[in-house]
Scaffold this active site. Sequence first.
Site, short mmCIF file in Angstrom:
data_model
loop_
_atom_site.label_atom_id
_atom_site.label_comp_id
_atom_site.label_asym_id
_atom_site.label_seq_id
_atom_site.Cartn_x
_atom_site.Cartn_y
_atom_site.Cartn_z
N GLU A 75 21.39 26.08 -12.10
CA GLU A 75 20.55 24.95 -12.53
C GLU A 75 19.07 25.26 -12.39
OE1 GLU A 75 20.97 21.32 -10.20
OE2 GLU A 75 20.17 20.11 -11.85
N GLU A 100 22.23 22.18 -16.09
CA GLU A 100 23.10 22.71 -15.03
C GLU A 100 24.51 22.99 -15.51
OE1 GLU A 100 23.85 19.95 -11.74
OE2 GLU A 100 22.56 18.50 -12.74
N HIS A 126 18.61 11.01 -11.85
CA HIS A 126 19.39 11.07 -13.08
C HIS A 126 18.88 10.03 -14.05
CE1 HIS A 126 22.47 12.94 -10.31
NE2 HIS A 126 22.30 13.86 -11.23
N ASP A 160 14.93 20.17 -9.23
CA ASP A 160 16.37 20.18 -8.96
C ASP A 160 16.88 21.54 -9.43
OD1 ASP A 160 19.08 19.57 -8.74
OD2 ASP A 160 19.06 17.99 -10.28
N HIS A 172 20.45 16.45 -16.89
CA HIS A 172 19.91 15.09 -16.93
C HIS A 172 18.39 15.12 -16.96
CE1 HIS A 172 19.06 15.99 -12.71
NE2 HIS A 172 20.22 16.60 -12.74
N ASP A 205 22.90 23.43 -4.07
CA ASP A 205 22.13 22.63 -5.05
C ASP A 205 21.05 21.89 -4.26
OD1 ASP A 205 21.21 20.80 -6.94
OD2 ASP A 205 23.18 20.57 -7.86
MN MN Z 1 21.12 19.80 -8.77
MN MN Z 2 20.87 18.14 -11.37
#
Ligand code: MN
Ligand code: MN
Length: 291
Positions: free
Chosen positions: A276, A188, A163, A96, A155, A85
């Site tokens: 994600e 995600e 976030h 992200d 998020h 990630d």
């Molecule tokens: Mn992530």
């Molecule tokens: Mn994330």
Amino acid sequence: MDDAEMDLYIEAGKVAARVLAQGVRDVREGVPVLSLVERVEGMVIDAGAGLAFPLNVSRNEDAAHDTASRGDERVFGHGDVVKIDLGVHLGGHIADCAATVDLGDHGGLVEASREGLERALDRVRPGVTTGELGALVQQSIESRGFRPVANLTGHGLSPYMIHTPPNIPNVGFQGGAVLCEGMVVAIEPFATTGSGQVSEKPRTEIFQQVAARPVRLPAARRVLEEVRGRRGMPFSRRWLSDPRPDIPLASLAREGILRRYPVLADTPGSLVSQAEHTLIVTGDGCLVTTR
Ligand code: MN
Ligand code: MN
């Protein structure tokens, strides 16, 4: 959002997509976790971008928030299900994204989170609710015989903030937040062979400064000096110059100045996959920045 900001989100997404793809290729049996993490994080810096958080590498029942420690001796093993990630930012504009590498025979599990993500992305447009997106994720994952992780969510993203509202759940429910044009959001899905609930393990490698206050302990003061440039974005214990920062980190966490991010895991022996992407909601759909 103005055009300059949009361009930064798109450019950060391009870097993240390219580096994540290389990271996926580099996860192989026998490769040390630390060398993968250092290589991937180095590629982001070499691209002239910043890390929005330490590269998360979480294996098997560990769903999120693990990364290599200094001197980490762990090696990817046969059968591992490896989530990587990655968070990249340009001037705080964050991309992200995450992918799962299957070093065993768990293709269905990997496909479940990936398909949940694609179905949710197809539905994103102004007016869609987070509850509807969660329902699509849940259906995809359950139709393949797995469970979604109910207490991990996607998020919103804002400059320097990983976030922000709204949360994008991995299970369906009535209502929820309504997405609007211009929102930047990460979706995600996590699919698991376990219970569908993660809980905290003792291991903690990732921290974030959440308050600013004078501290007396010199070692703690040095930690805060070193992470000031993070502007509130998470950092890794491994990044600190102090080779044994446990005492200052514990003291700062106790005082509420640092937030700890313990490894989050499903039941022992279970396997978790994650996919994600980050997107910008447009007038009639969305622009996936991390594709
Ligand atoms: Mn992530
Ligand atoms: Mn994330």
